[in-house]
Write a protein that holds these residues in place. Structure first.
Motif, PDB file in Angstrom:
ATOM      1  N   CYS A 124       0.838  -1.201   0.000  1.00 45.65           N
ATOM      2  CA  CYS A 124       0.000   0.000   0.000  1.00 45.65           C
ATOM      3  C   CYS A 124       0.874   1.254   0.000  1.00 45.65           C
ATOM      4  O   CYS A 124       1.717   1.444   0.888  1.00 45.65           O
ATOM      5  N   SER A 125       0.661   2.121  -0.972  1.00 44.30           N
ATOM      6  CA  SER A 125       1.477   3.329  -1.061  1.00 44.30           C
ATOM      7  C   SER A 125       1.238   4.252   0.131  1.00 44.30           C
ATOM      8  O   SER A 125       2.170   4.901   0.620  1.00 44.30           O
ATOM      9  N   PHE A 126       0.015   4.304   0.632  1.00 44.40           N
ATOM     10  CA  PHE A 126      -0.281   5.133   1.802  1.00 44.40           C
ATOM     11  C   PHE A 126       0.448   4.597   3.035  1.00 44.40           C
ATOM     12  O   PHE A 126       1.094   5.347   3.767  1.00 44.40           O
ATOM     13  N   ALA A 127       0.364   3.285   3.259  1.00 48.33           N
ATOM     14  CA  ALA A 127       1.042   2.672   4.406  1.00 48.33           C
ATOM     15  C   ALA A 127       2.553   2.851   4.298  1.00 48.33           C
ATOM     16  O   ALA A 127       3.227   3.085   5.299  1.00 48.33           O
ATOM     17  N   PHE A 128       3.074   2.769   3.077  1.00 51.23           N
ATOM     18  CA  PHE A 128       4.512   2.952   2.886  1.00 51.23           C
ATOM     19  C   PHE A 128       4.937   4.356   3.313  1.00 51.23           C
ATOM     20  O   PHE A 128       5.953   4.534   3.982  1.00 51.23           O
ATOM     21  N   LYS A 129       4.126   5.356   2.983  1.00 53.18           N
ATOM     22  CA  LYS A 129       4.430   6.730   3.399  1.00 53.18           C
ATOM     23  C   LYS A 129       4.365   6.869   4.915  1.00 53.18           C
ATOM     24  O   LYS A 129       5.159   7.593   5.517  1.00 53.18           O
ATOM     25  N   VAL A 130       3.418   6.173   5.528  1.00 53.37           N
ATOM     26  CA  VAL A 130       3.339   6.189   6.992  1.00 53.37           C
ATOM     27  C   VAL A 130       4.600   5.585   7.592  1.00 53.37           C
ATOM     28  O   VAL A 130       5.193   6.145   8.521  1.00 53.37           O
ATOM     29  N   TRP A 131       5.050   4.438   7.065  1.00 51.25           N
ATOM     30  CA  TRP A 131       6.267   3.806   7.572  1.00 51.25           C
ATOM     31  C   TRP A 131       7.483   4.694   7.365  1.00 51.25           C
ATOM     32  O   TRP A 131       8.363   4.766   8.224  1.00 51.25           O
ATOM     33  N   LEU A 132       7.542   5.409   6.235  1.00 52.17           N
ATOM     34  CA  LEU A 132       8.646   6.352   6.016  1.00 52.17           C
ATOM     35  C   LEU A 132       8.643   7.434   7.089  1.00 52.17           C
ATOM     36  O   LEU A 132       9.694   7.811   7.607  1.00 52.17           O
ATOM     37  N   GLY A 133       7.448   7.921   7.430  1.00 54.44           N
ATOM     38  CA  GLY A 133       7.333   8.929   8.479  1.00 54.44           C
ATOM     39  C   GLY A 133       7.758   8.403   9.834  1.00 54.44           C
ATOM     40  O   GLY A 133       8.437   9.096  10.603  1.00 54.44           O
ATOM     41  N   VAL A 134       7.374   7.170  10.137  1.00 55.45           N
ATOM     42  CA  VAL A 134       7.759   6.551  11.412  1.00 55.45           C
ATOM     43  C   VAL A 134       9.272   6.403  11.491  1.00 55.45           C
ATOM     44  O   VAL A 134       9.893   6.756  12.497  1.00 55.45           O
ATOM     45  N   TYR A 135       9.869   5.896  10.430  1.00 55.75           N
ATOM     46  CA  TYR A 135      11.316   5.720  10.412  1.00 55.75           C
ATOM     47  C   TYR A 135      12.034   7.061  10.522  1.00 55.75           C
ATOM     48  O   TYR A 135      13.041   7.195  11.207  1.00 55.75           O
ATOM     49  N   SER A 136      11.514   8.071   9.830  1.00 59.66           N
ATOM     50  CA  SER A 136      12.104   9.400   9.905  1.00 59.66           C
ATOM     51  C   SER A 136      12.011   9.945  11.325  1.00 59.66           C
ATOM     52  O   SER A 136      12.966  10.517  11.849  1.00 59.66           O
ATOM     53  N   TRP A 137      10.870   9.765  11.959  1.00 64.12           N
ATOM     54  CA  TRP A 137      10.664  10.217  13.336  1.00 64.12           C
ATOM     55  C   TRP A 137      11.646   9.521  14.281  1.00 64.12           C
ATOM     56  O   TRP A 137      12.127  10.112  15.237  1.00 64.12           O
ATOM     57  N   MET A 138      11.975   8.275  13.977  1.00 62.15           N
ATOM     58  CA  MET A 138      12.918   7.512  14.795  1.00 62.15           C
ATOM     59  C   MET A 138      14.373   7.836  14.445  1.00 62.15           C
ATOM     60  O   MET A 138      15.290   7.309  15.073  1.00 62.15           O
ATOM     61  N   GLY A 139      14.592   8.690  13.442  1.00 63.97           N
ATOM     62  CA  GLY A 139      15.947   9.024  13.026  1.00 63.97           C
ATOM     63  C   GLY A 139      16.576   7.961  12.154  1.00 63.97           C
ATOM     64  O   GLY A 139      17.793   7.855  12.064  1.00 63.97           O
ATOM     65  N   ARG A 140      15.762   7.154  11.514  1.00 66.70           N
ATOM     66  CA  ARG A 140      16.243   6.068  10.639  1.00 66.70           C
ATOM     67  C   ARG A 140      15.754   6.350   9.221  1.00 66.70           C
ATOM     68  O   ARG A 140      14.955   7.237   8.975  1.00 66.70           O
ATOM     69  N   PHE A 141      16.191   5.528   8.287  1.00 69.78           N
ATOM     70  CA  PHE A 141      15.665   5.616   6.941  1.00 69.78           C
ATOM     71  C   PHE A 141      15.607   4.218   6.333  1.00 69.78           C
ATOM     72  O   PHE A 141      16.294   3.310   6.787  1.00 69.78           O
ATOM     73  N   LEU A 142      14.753   4.064   5.345  1.00 68.04           N
ATOM     74  CA  LEU A 142      14.609   2.787   4.651  1.00 68.04           C
ATOM     75  C   LEU A 142      15.518   2.782   3.436  1.00 68.04           C
ATOM     76  O   LEU A 142      15.485   3.698   2.620  1.00 68.04           O
ATOM     77  N   TYR A 143      16.333   1.766   3.299  1.00 68.74           N
ATOM     78  CA  TYR A 143      17.225   1.660   2.168  1.00 68.74           C
ATOM     79  C   TYR A 143      16.406   1.441   0.897  1.00 68.74           C
ATOM     80  O   TYR A 143      15.490   0.641   0.876  1.00 68.74           O
ATOM     81  N   GLY A 144      16.747   2.163  -0.122  1.00 74.23           N
ATOM     82  CA  GLY A 144      16.076   2.000  -1.421  1.00 74.23           C
ATOM     83  C   GLY A 144      14.775   2.760  -1.516  1.00 74.23           C
ATOM     84  O   GLY A 144      14.128   2.726  -2.560  1.00 74.23           O
ATOM     85  N   ALA A 145      14.337   3.458  -0.482  1.00 76.86           N
ATOM     86  CA  ALA A 145      13.099   4.216  -0.532  1.00 76.86           C
ATOM     87  C   ALA A 145      13.347   5.527  -1.268  1.00 76.86           C
ATOM     88  O   ALA A 145      14.333   6.202  -1.036  1.00 76.86           O
ATOM     89  N   THR A 146      12.432   5.842  -2.161  1.00 75.48           N
ATOM     90  CA  THR A 146      12.574   7.100  -2.905  1.00 75.48           C
ATOM     91  C   THR A 146      11.414   8.004  -2.627  1.00 75.48           C
ATOM     92  O   THR A 146      10.387   7.621  -2.202  1.00 75.48           O
TER      93      THR A 146
END
Length: 70
Positions: free
Chosen positions: A48-70
């Protein structure tokens, strides 16, 4: 959280697709946001593209990032 994680790993989350597979009469097994997509665990957490954006936000909030995410 442990119960949720266990259910996710076992494929036992109460998604529309899971209810349908268990014989529960559901009019629509599609995603609430994007009706044409079968709702299951993989879709909710990966597809789900919406859920993926949510996970990106969560990771960003945690100071992390997802490899390969654009």
């Amino acid at each position: 959280m442990l119960d949720f994680s266990w259910k996710l790993l076992q494929g036992r989350l109460p998604t529309r697709g899971a209810f349908h597979s268990r014989g529960v009469d559901i009019d629509d097994v599609g995603c609430v946001l994007f009706n044409n997509v079968w709702e299951d665990e993989n879709y909710l957490f990966i597809g789900c593209s919406f859920a993926f954006k949510v996970w990106l936000g969560v990771y960003s909030w945690m100071g992390r990032f997802l490899y390969g995410a654009t």
